[in-house]
Enzyme design. Sequence first.
Site, PDB file in Angstrom:
ATOM      1  N   GLU A 160      -3.686   7.642  -4.705  1.00  0.00           N
ATOM      2  CA  GLU A 160      -4.020   7.135  -6.044  1.00  0.00           C
ATOM      3  C   GLU A 160      -5.346   7.717  -6.543  1.00  0.00           C
ATOM      4  OE1 GLU A 160      -3.994   2.865  -5.693  1.00  0.00           O
ATOM      5  OE2 GLU A 160      -1.932   2.849  -5.022  1.00  0.00           O
ATOM      6  N   ARG A 190       0.845  -1.188   0.000  1.00  0.00           N
ATOM      7  CA  ARG A 190       0.000   0.000   0.000  1.00  0.00           C
ATOM      8  C   ARG A 190       0.880   1.237   0.000  1.00  0.00           C
ATOM      9  NH1 ARG A 190      -3.590  -2.318  -1.731  1.00  0.00           N
ATOM     10  NH2 ARG A 190      -5.690  -2.634  -0.927  1.00  0.00           N
ATOM     11  N   HIS A 197      -1.115   0.602 -10.197  1.00  0.00           N
ATOM     12  CA  HIS A 197      -1.783  -0.354  -9.303  1.00  0.00           C
ATOM     13  C   HIS A 197      -2.415  -1.508 -10.099  1.00  0.00           C
ATOM     14  CE1 HIS A 197      -3.918  -0.759  -5.134  1.00  0.00           C
ATOM     15  NE2 HIS A 197      -3.737  -1.939  -5.693  1.00  0.00           N
TER      16      HIS A 197
HETATM   17  P1  NAP Z   1      -1.479 -11.175   4.634  1.00  0.00           P
HETATM   18  O1  NAP Z   1      -1.442 -12.622   4.288  1.00  0.00           O
HETATM   19  O2  NAP Z   1      -2.352 -10.722   5.757  1.00  0.00           O
HETATM   20  O3  NAP Z   1       0.024 -10.718   4.931  1.00  0.00           O
HETATM   21  C1  NAP Z   1       0.323  -9.466   5.448  1.00  0.00           C
HETATM   22  C2  NAP Z   1       1.706  -9.518   6.077  1.00  0.00           C
HETATM   23  O4  NAP Z   1       2.021  -8.209   6.555  1.00  0.00           O
HETATM   24  C3  NAP Z   1       1.806 -10.475   7.247  1.00  0.00           C
HETATM   25  O5  NAP Z   1       2.920 -11.310   7.057  1.00  0.00           O
HETATM   26  C4  NAP Z   1       1.995  -9.584   8.466  1.00  0.00           C
HETATM   27  O6  NAP Z   1       2.913 -10.195   9.365  1.00  0.00           O
HETATM   28  C5  NAP Z   1       2.571  -8.300   7.870  1.00  0.00           C
HETATM   29  N1  NAP Z   1       2.167  -7.133   8.652  1.00  0.00           N
HETATM   30  C6  NAP Z   1       0.910  -6.758   8.980  1.00  0.00           C
HETATM   31  N2  NAP Z   1       0.942  -5.648   9.736  1.00  0.00           N
HETATM   32  C7  NAP Z   1       2.248  -5.331   9.887  1.00  0.00           C
HETATM   33  C8  NAP Z   1       2.938  -4.290  10.586  1.00  0.00           C
HETATM   34  N3  NAP Z   1       2.286  -3.373  11.277  1.00  0.00           N
HETATM   35  N4  NAP Z   1       4.289  -4.266  10.523  1.00  0.00           N
HETATM   36  C9  NAP Z   1       4.964  -5.208   9.823  1.00  0.00           C
HETATM   37  N5  NAP Z   1       4.368  -6.210   9.148  1.00  0.00           N
HETATM   38  C10 NAP Z   1       3.027  -6.276   9.184  1.00  0.00           C
HETATM   39  O7  NAP Z   1      -1.905 -10.288   3.393  1.00  0.00           O
HETATM   40  P2  NAP Z   1      -1.715 -10.602   1.837  1.00  0.00           P
HETATM   41  O8  NAP Z   1      -2.885 -11.330   1.338  1.00  0.00           O
HETATM   42  O9  NAP Z   1      -0.361 -11.162   1.612  1.00  0.00           O
HETATM   43  O10 NAP Z   1      -1.803  -9.088   1.264  1.00  0.00           O
HETATM   44  C11 NAP Z   1      -0.894  -8.126   1.707  1.00  0.00           C
HETATM   45  C12 NAP Z   1      -1.242  -6.747   1.188  1.00  0.00           C
HETATM   46  O11 NAP Z   1      -0.867  -6.618  -0.174  1.00  0.00           O
HETATM   47  C13 NAP Z   1      -2.726  -6.373   1.189  1.00  0.00           C
HETATM   48  O12 NAP Z   1      -3.176  -5.975   2.459  1.00  0.00           O
HETATM   49  C14 NAP Z   1      -2.766  -5.236   0.196  1.00  0.00           C
HETATM   50  O13 NAP Z   1      -2.553  -3.997   0.830  1.00  0.00           O
HETATM   51  C15 NAP Z   1      -1.589  -5.534  -0.738  1.00  0.00           C
HETATM   52  N6  NAP Z   1      -2.056  -5.927  -2.084  1.00  0.00           N
HETATM   53  C16 NAP Z   1      -1.722  -5.151  -3.149  1.00  0.00           C
HETATM   54  C17 NAP Z   1      -2.124  -5.526  -4.414  1.00  0.00           C
HETATM   55  C18 NAP Z   1      -1.755  -4.714  -5.611  1.00  0.00           C
HETATM   56  O14 NAP Z   1      -2.485  -4.741  -6.593  1.00  0.00           O
HETATM   57  N7  NAP Z   1      -0.633  -4.004  -5.593  1.00  0.00           N
HETATM   58  C19 NAP Z   1      -2.890  -6.666  -4.596  1.00  0.00           C
HETATM   59  C20 NAP Z   1      -3.213  -7.435  -3.499  1.00  0.00           C
HETATM   60  C21 NAP Z   1      -2.775  -7.049  -2.239  1.00  0.00           C
HETATM   61  P3  NAP Z   1       2.759 -10.004  10.970  1.00  0.00           P
HETATM   62  O15 NAP Z   1       1.328 -10.336  11.281  1.00  0.00           O
HETATM   63  O16 NAP Z   1       3.771 -10.950  11.559  1.00  0.00           O
HETATM   64  O17 NAP Z   1       3.090  -8.580  11.233  1.00  0.00           O
HETATM   65  C1  8YV Z   2      -6.978  -4.361  -6.181  1.00  0.00           C
HETATM   66  C2  8YV Z   2      -5.495  -4.696  -4.128  1.00  0.00           C
HETATM   67  O1  8YV Z   2      -6.444  -3.699  -7.271  1.00  0.00           O
HETATM   68  O2  8YV Z   2      -6.457  -6.693  -3.358  1.00  0.00           O
HETATM   69  C3  8YV Z   2      -5.918  -5.621  -3.058  1.00  0.00           C
HETATM   70  O3  8YV Z   2      -5.698  -5.291  -1.885  1.00  0.00           O
HETATM   71  O4  8YV Z   2      -4.863  -3.719  -3.884  1.00  0.00           O
HETATM   72  C4  8YV Z   2      -5.797  -5.005  -5.540  1.00  0.00           C
HETATM   73  O5  8YV Z   2      -5.945  -6.372  -5.765  1.00  0.00           O
HETATM   74  C5  8YV Z   2      -7.794  -3.396  -5.440  1.00  0.00           C
HETATM   75  O6  8YV Z   2      -8.286  -3.888  -4.267  1.00  0.00           O
HETATM   76  C6  8YV Z   2      -8.944  -2.978  -6.329  1.00  0.00           C
HETATM   77  O7  8YV Z   2      -9.377  -1.754  -5.972  1.00  0.00           O
END
Ligand code: NAP
Ligand code: 8YV
Length: 321
Positions: free
Chosen positions: A261, A232, A279
Site C-alpha cells: 500500500e 492485511r 484501506h
Molecule cells: P484479534 O482480536 O487479535 O483477532 C485476530 C484473529 O486472527 C484471532 O482470532 C486469531 O485466532 C487469528 N489469527 C492470528 N494469527 C493467526 C494465524 N497465524 N493463522 C490463523 N489465524 C490467526 O485482532 P482484531 O482486533 O480482530 O484485528 C484483526 C486484524 O484486522 C488486525 O491485526 C489488522 O491487521 C486488521 N485490521 C484492518 C483494518 C482495516 O482498516 N482494514 C482495521 C483494523 C484492523 P487464533 O489466535 O486462534 O489464531
Molecule cells: C488503520 C488498521 O487504517 O487498525 C488497523 O490495524 O489497519 C486501520 O485501522 C491503520 O492502522 C492506520 O494506518
Amino acid sequence: MDKPDLLMTGPMMAMIQEQLAQRFTVHKLWEAEDRDGFIDAVAPKITAVASGSHVICGPALMSRLPNAKIISSFGVGYDHIDAAWAGQNGIVVTNTPDVLNEEVADTALGLLLCTVREFPQTDRYLRAGKWLEKPYPLSGTLRDRKVGILGLGRIGKAIAKRLEAFGVPVVYHGRSEQTDVAYRYYPTLVGMARDVNVLLIVAPGGASTHHIVNREVLEALGPDGILINVGRGSVVDEKALVEALETKTIRSAGLDVFEDEPRVPAELIAMDHVVLFPHVGSASVHTRNAMAQLVIDNLITFADGKGPLTPVVETPWPPRS
Ligand code: NAP
Ligand code: 8YV
C-alpha cells in the site's frame, strides 16, 4: 517540570500532535532532512514513541533508543513493530483494540455486499448512461453464500454477528478452536476454503500469516468463490490472487488491504469484477478520533506511572520477570 521527550515517527492526526505537545517535547522524525543524524541527536533523551504504520519499528530503530520505554501505535494491527524484540528489551508496545471493531465490521459487510451485488459497477453503469439502453444485468446474492472467517477475533466476531443478522451461515479458521462460540471450527484453512463460497480475511499481518491465502487455498475456494480481505494485504499471495481472478479460478474479490500500500497491482485496477477500497476499514471521523485518543491516553497514563492501557500480548503489563 521538564517534559519527557517523545519521538513521533510519522505524521499523525492533529489531535494527537496537539495533545501530546502539551505533555511531551515532541520530536518529529519525518520533518528532519537528515533522519539518521536527527535520531543520533535526540535518541538518548527519548523515553516514548508515537508511531503509525508509516515506519518499521524493528531492532534497527529501537536499539538506537536506549531509554525508550513505550511505543504507542495507531491501529490495532502492529505488524510494522517487532513487538517480541520490544518485550525482550524492556519496551512496552500499545495498540488501539476494540474502539474500531464496529467500524471495520461495517466496512467488511459493505465490501461484501458491494462485491456480491456489484453495487460499484451499477453506479458506474448508471453514470455512463447505460441504464437508458437496458437494465443492469442480475447480480449474485448473499442468499446462497456461506462465509468462512479467517481470524475470528474482536473484529471477526463483530462481522459474524452482522452476518447472522443477514441470515448468512458462518464458520471460521484460526490457530485454535474457541470453546465459547457456536460457529463451526476448521483446523485447516484449505479445508475451510473447500467448504465455503466466501473467504473473509480479518487476521493480522506478520510472519505467521504471510501468504497463507495462496494458490492452493484459492483453488479450494473454487470458481464460485469470493475473497474478501479487511485484515492485511500480506496474508494473501497477491500474484496468486491476480492469476486466480484472471483464470476464473475464483469468481471475484473485495479488497480493503494490499501487499504494498498504497500501490495496487495494475492488473487488479483493470478488472471490472473486483471491488477495491483504499484501506478505509476504520476510516470514519468518529472511529479515527477514538483510536487517536487511545494512542494519547496510553502515553499519558504510562508517563504518569500508571502503566499502559492496552499493551499487546508480546509485551504484557506488568512485565513478566
Ligand atoms: P484479534 O482480536 O487479535 O483477532 C485476530 C484473529 O486472527 C484471532 O482470532 C486469531 O485466532 C487469528 N489469527 C492470528 N494469527 C493467526 C494465524 N497465524 N493463522 C490463523 N489465524 C490467526 O485482532 P482484531 O482486533 O480482530 O484485528 C484483526 C486484524 O484486522 C488486525 O491485526 C489488522 O491487521 C486488521 N485490521 C484492518 C483494518 C482495516 O482498516 N482494514 C482495521 C483494523 C484492523 P487464533 O489466535 O486462534 O489464531
Ligand atoms: C488503520 C488498521 O487504517 O487498525 C488497523 O490495524 O489497519 C486501520 O485501522 C491503520 O492502522 C492506520 O494506518
